[in-house]
Design an enzyme around this catalytic site. Sequence first.
Site, PDB file in Angstrom:
ATOM      1  N   HIS A  75     115.583  72.811  27.699  1.00 51.25           N
ATOM      2  CA  HIS A  75     114.800  71.914  28.250  1.00 51.25           C
ATOM      3  C   HIS A  75     115.493  71.537  29.822  1.00 51.25           C
ATOM      4  O   HIS A  75     116.552  70.970  29.595  1.00 51.25           O
ATOM      5  CB  HIS A  75     114.505  70.580  27.719  1.00 51.25           C
ATOM      6  CG  HIS A  75     113.556  70.795  26.606  1.00 51.25           C
ATOM      7  ND1 HIS A  75     112.756  69.733  26.193  1.00 51.25           N
ATOM      8  CD2 HIS A  75     113.061  71.947  26.014  1.00 51.25           C
ATOM      9  CE1 HIS A  75     111.694  70.425  25.360  1.00 51.25           C
ATOM     10  NE2 HIS A  75     112.099  71.681  25.168  1.00 51.25           N
ATOM     11  N   TYR A 204     109.145  60.193  27.298  1.00 50.78           N
ATOM     12  CA  TYR A 204     109.496  58.934  26.744  1.00 50.78           C
ATOM     13  C   TYR A 204     108.581  58.006  27.321  1.00 50.78           C
ATOM     14  O   TYR A 204     108.697  57.896  28.648  1.00 50.78           O
ATOM     15  CB  TYR A 204     110.846  58.661  27.131  1.00 50.78           C
ATOM     16  CG  TYR A 204     112.053  59.323  26.447  1.00 50.78           C
ATOM     17  CD1 TYR A 204     112.479  60.680  26.812  1.00 50.78           C
ATOM     18  CD2 TYR A 204     112.740  58.636  25.641  1.00 50.78           C
ATOM     19  CE1 TYR A 204     113.412  61.249  26.204  1.00 50.78           C
ATOM     20  CE2 TYR A 204     113.745  59.520  24.583  1.00 50.78           C
ATOM     21  CZ  TYR A 204     113.921  60.760  25.131  1.00 50.78           C
ATOM     22  OH  TYR A 204     115.094  61.388  24.374  1.00 50.78           O
ATOM     23  N   PRO A 296     117.810  55.584  18.813  1.00 53.29           N
ATOM     24  CA  PRO A 296     117.639  57.090  19.068  1.00 53.29           C
ATOM     25  C   PRO A 296     116.986  57.409  20.450  1.00 53.29           C
ATOM     26  O   PRO A 296     116.685  58.336  20.788  1.00 53.29           O
ATOM     27  CB  PRO A 296     116.677  57.496  18.033  1.00 53.29           C
ATOM     28  CG  PRO A 296     116.268  56.677  17.257  1.00 53.29           C
ATOM     29  CD  PRO A 296     117.091  55.311  17.552  1.00 53.29           C
ATOM     30  N   LYS A 300     121.470  60.185  21.589  1.00 49.86           N
ATOM     31  CA  LYS A 300     122.871  60.367  21.400  1.00 49.86           C
ATOM     32  C   LYS A 300     123.452  60.285  20.146  1.00 49.86           C
ATOM     33  O   LYS A 300     124.499  60.908  19.961  1.00 49.86           O
ATOM     34  CB  LYS A 300     123.295  59.054  22.114  1.00 49.86           C
ATOM     35  CG  LYS A 300     123.189  59.253  23.644  1.00 49.86           C
ATOM     36  CD  LYS A 300     123.825  60.316  24.303  1.00 49.86           C
ATOM     37  CE  LYS A 300     123.434  60.538  25.686  1.00 49.86           C
ATOM     38  NZ  LYS A 300     123.112  62.163  26.018  1.00 49.86           N
ATOM     39  N   TYR A 395     122.096  61.741  30.061  1.00 52.45           N
ATOM     40  CA  TYR A 395     120.978  62.530  29.086  1.00 52.45           C
ATOM     41  C   TYR A 395     121.634  63.597  28.666  1.00 52.45           C
ATOM     42  O   TYR A 395     121.625  64.262  27.437  1.00 52.45           O
ATOM     43  CB  TYR A 395     119.767  62.712  29.629  1.00 52.45           C
ATOM     44  CG  TYR A 395     118.693  62.856  28.489  1.00 52.45           C
ATOM     45  CD1 TYR A 395     118.248  64.322  28.314  1.00 52.45           C
ATOM     46  CD2 TYR A 395     118.191  61.809  27.773  1.00 52.45           C
ATOM     47  CE1 TYR A 395     117.239  64.339  27.369  1.00 52.45           C
ATOM     48  CE2 TYR A 395     117.156  62.062  26.800  1.00 52.45           C
ATOM     49  CZ  TYR A 395     116.805  63.465  26.452  1.00 52.45           C
ATOM     50  OH  TYR A 395     115.829  63.861  25.834  1.00 52.45           O
TER      51      TYR A 395
END
Length: 404
Positions: A75, A204, A296, A300, A395
């Site tokens: 991704h 998200y 979550p 991580k 990220y």
Amino acid sequence: MKTIKTQVAIIGAGPSGLLLGQLLHKQGIDNIIIERVTGDYVLGRIRAGILEQGFVDLVREAGVAERMDAEGHVHEGVVISVNGQDHRINLKELTGGDVVVCYGQVEITRDLMEARAAAGLETLYEASEVQPHDVKSDSPYVTFSHAGEEFRLECDYIAGCDGFHGVSRQTIPAEIRTEHERVYPFGWLGLLADTPPCHEELIYAKSERGFALASQRSATRSRYYIQVPLTDKVEDWSDEAFWDELKKRLPPEAAANMVTGPSLEKSIAPLRSFVCEPMQYGNLFLVGDAAHIVPPTGAKGLNLAASDVATLYKILTRVYKQGDKDCTSQYSEIALRRVWHGERFSWWMTNMLHNFGEEIGGNGLDGQTFTRFMESELDYFLNHENGRRVIAEQYVGLPYEDPK
Ligand code: FAS
Ligand code: PHB
């Protein structure tokens, strides 16, 4: 009592223990894993799905990357949606090339289990009364029961890879341990389904109704989450109710693309930030969830476990290959530096993306005022390239640190 010996005793056959065991084996360092439940039970836990670049590299170094490289999905970006307005974080462009790989924790764990069995390495499943002893001495050992027999496993070092509810953290005396904790006033209701993902990248989503996450395991299997009150029970949520609520929280295009189906798994996970300091005591080293937990929201948890494994693996390799026993004293400081970066990022993302309702969300603010502050923070970071770069760098994961 039967006495057996190894160089490194590993407590716990989750991803931390299995990955550490495989890496040590590659260096010719003998290790035995003691696990409380069965291998099938470990594989039954539906958990993480996003692997940082550092984790991917470590799995390759362990020689267990064949299926991940074949089936994992790279991704290059991730979407943060605010009340239906999408903001794509171009991970690859903003970090100069780093990306994440979408490949389930269950699959990584399965691959590591199979590699360990193929190498003929010992994993004692269904062990009980596991207890580390004399961890401050140069001859620590672990006692446990297995298949109706009592054992004493003598070793040089003990890796406590036994998760949040394990025995290892409790072996560090309470007066030595400092535990930092934030329990969030909501949980995540997760659903796994054999349906195609609603979007090619993760979404998200922050909405007036609460947070939602659209994730995936493959082109035919999706993983979704919605923020729910801590008072909710999974039996309160039919599949239909879940799908309806999820569509209301995701951006319109993703909701329109949503393919629904029967849940393969559905569960509610509480959210907490937790860190135990120090992460070592004598020759006992805490690894992964045994030492820390993150909400979550930043993907991580599993990835911080991997960086602990990388640190301990490098240190133990130096001990056995160069005879440098003193470098073991660096473990906790190196591991905690990266853990706290991951903890802060996960806490920050959780604060920005969830609705806190009336709860005092921190800084003594009432929930609604705290939520407004966080909405403004999110608006700033999403609408400035430097802000998006900060999110992207965290990220994909900060670099691992080598022992001095
Ligand atoms: P684990 O808890 O996975 O493994 C510890 C092992 O030790 C277990 O097999 C346990 O049976 C064993 N054990 C415990 N006590 C023992 C004893 N006394 N003796 C012997 N063995 C013992 N992370 C993410 O990155 N993304 C996510 O989306 C995500 N979602 C999650 C959802 C849930 C519901 C949970 C609980 C966690 C989630 N996590 C997520 C975090 C999770 O993936 C962990 O970070 C990861 O499992 C850490 O791996 P380990 O440190 O190996 O701990
Ligand atoms: C998941 O796929 O389970 C997942 C992905 C990213 C997260 C949390 C969970 O931040």
